[in-house]
Design an enzyme around this catalytic site. Structure first.
Site, PDB file in Angstrom:
ATOM      1  CE1 TYR A  88      -4.183  -1.317  -0.476  1.00  0.00           C
ATOM      2  CE2 TYR A  88      -3.188  -3.110   0.775  1.00  0.00           C
ATOM      3  CZ  TYR A  88      -4.183  -2.629  -0.047  1.00  0.00           C
ATOM      4  OH  TYR A  88      -5.183  -3.464  -0.475  1.00  0.00           O
ATOM      5  CD  GLN A 127     -16.908  -0.642  -7.931  1.00  0.00           C
ATOM      6  OE1 GLN A 127     -16.901  -0.414  -9.137  1.00  0.00           O
ATOM      7  NE2 GLN A 127     -17.105  -1.838  -7.451  1.00  0.00           N
ATOM      8  CG  HIS A 177     -14.241  -0.538  -2.606  1.00  0.00           C
ATOM      9  ND1 HIS A 177     -14.202  -0.980  -3.894  1.00  0.00           N
ATOM     10  CD2 HIS A 177     -15.294  -1.187  -2.029  1.00  0.00           C
ATOM     11  CE1 HIS A 177     -15.181  -1.864  -4.113  1.00  0.00           C
ATOM     12  NE2 HIS A 177     -15.864  -1.992  -2.992  1.00  0.00           N
ATOM     13  CB  CYS A 192      -5.829   5.170  14.436  1.00  0.00           C
ATOM     14  SG  CYS A 192      -5.185   4.620  16.033  1.00  0.00           S
ATOM     15  CB  CYS A 233      -2.522   7.266  15.748  1.00  0.00           C
ATOM     16  SG  CYS A 233      -4.094   8.154  15.663  1.00  0.00           S
ATOM     17  CB  THR A 268     -17.721  -0.825 -12.466  1.00  0.00           C
ATOM     18  OG1 THR A 268     -19.008  -1.296 -12.831  1.00  0.00           O
ATOM     19  CG2 THR A 268     -17.799   0.606 -12.020  1.00  0.00           C
ATOM     20  CB  SER A 269     -15.493  -5.584 -14.010  1.00  0.00           C
ATOM     21  OG  SER A 269     -15.734  -5.833 -12.632  1.00  0.00           O
ATOM     22  CG  LEU A 306     -12.359  -0.329 -22.914  1.00  0.00           C
ATOM     23  CD1 LEU A 306     -12.141   0.955 -23.730  1.00  0.00           C
ATOM     24  CD2 LEU A 306     -11.049  -0.762 -22.266  1.00  0.00           C
TER      25      LEU A 306
END
Ligand SMILES: [Zn+2]
Length: 236
Positions: free
Chosen positions: A59, A94, A112, A120, A139, A179-180, A205
């Site tokens: 991340y 999302q 999401h 925290c 934090c 989105t899929s 797409l």
């Protein structure tokens, strides 16, 4: 679909396809590998419990990467619609990047989570975050070294679902962009919207898995078909 002049309240769902042309890859759909790990395996609470360094590094890398990316014409078009649309409008995304906001959109809900927040787990406060988490910084609120990415992992509940369903109940138009149609609960929004009487439009797409649920579907690059649709809505 219903005449656009009858449309007042709009809910827009956006996914990876909106950010793809900004160079943000769509790891959910690809079954991609990251340092020999399936990406799905570094994006779960179990992975974080087992190997927090691995997950935090993953991340940290993505948080750093999105800060080098720029909003594209689809983000700017949606921001214009948000600014100028006189009735209710909600962009449910999302995406965990901040490109909608950087383009100027204000009515954005991140179901999401967001890369640029740290959550925290000691005091439950979310703090703006652009740096890394791997070194376990304290934090800013409580000082505990208990920060995690504020991103919803596989197996966790998406955020603010009640707000989303409330907006869907009031919507005259539901638009799904990039989105899929594969990841629930978002993939089910179109059916909720339909049952409640909203017109439904897919901009993607290619035909998504749920494309048959929509009244209308338009296919092509988001940077092309989203600005075209926004111009129609605003009557430019
Ligand atoms: Zn705290």
């Amino acid at each position: 679909m219903a005449a656009m002049k009858d449309i007042r309240n709009i809910v827009i769902l956006t996914g990876a396809g909106v950010s793809a042309e900004s160079g943000i890859d769509t790891f959910r759909s690809e079954g991609g590998l990251w340092e020999q790990h399936r990406v799905e395996d570094v994006a779960t609470p179990e992975a974080f419990a087992r190997d927090p360094d691995l997950v935090l590094r993953f991340y940290d890398m993505r948080r750093e990467a999105i800060q080098t990316k720029q909003p594209n014409a689809a983000h700017f078009a949606l921001a214009k619609l948000d600014t100028e649309w006189p009735c209710e409008l909600l962009i449910v995304t999302q995406n965990v990047d901040d490109l909608h906001e950087r383009a100027g959109a204000r009515r954005v809900l991140h179901m999401h989570g967001e890369h640029l927040l740290a959550w925290c787990t000691a005091c439950d406060v979310r703090s703006p975050w652009t740096a890394t988490l791997i070194q376990r910084p304290p934090c800013p609120e409580c000082g505990e070294r208990a920060l995690r990415p504020d991103v919803v992992w596989f197996g966790e509940m998406p955020y603010r679902m009640e707000e989303i369903y409330a907006a869907l109940r009031e919507a005259d138009l539901f638009v799904s962009i990039g989105t899929s149609g594969a990841v629930y609960p978002a993939a089910g929004f179109v059916r909720n919207a339909r049952e409640l009487g909203a017109a439904t439009l897919e901009l993607n797409l290619e035909a998504s898995q749920g494309t048959h649920w929509f009244d209308e579907a338009r296919h092509g690059p988001a940077t092309q078909i989203v600005p075209e649709w926004v111009e129609e809505m605003l009557g430019d």
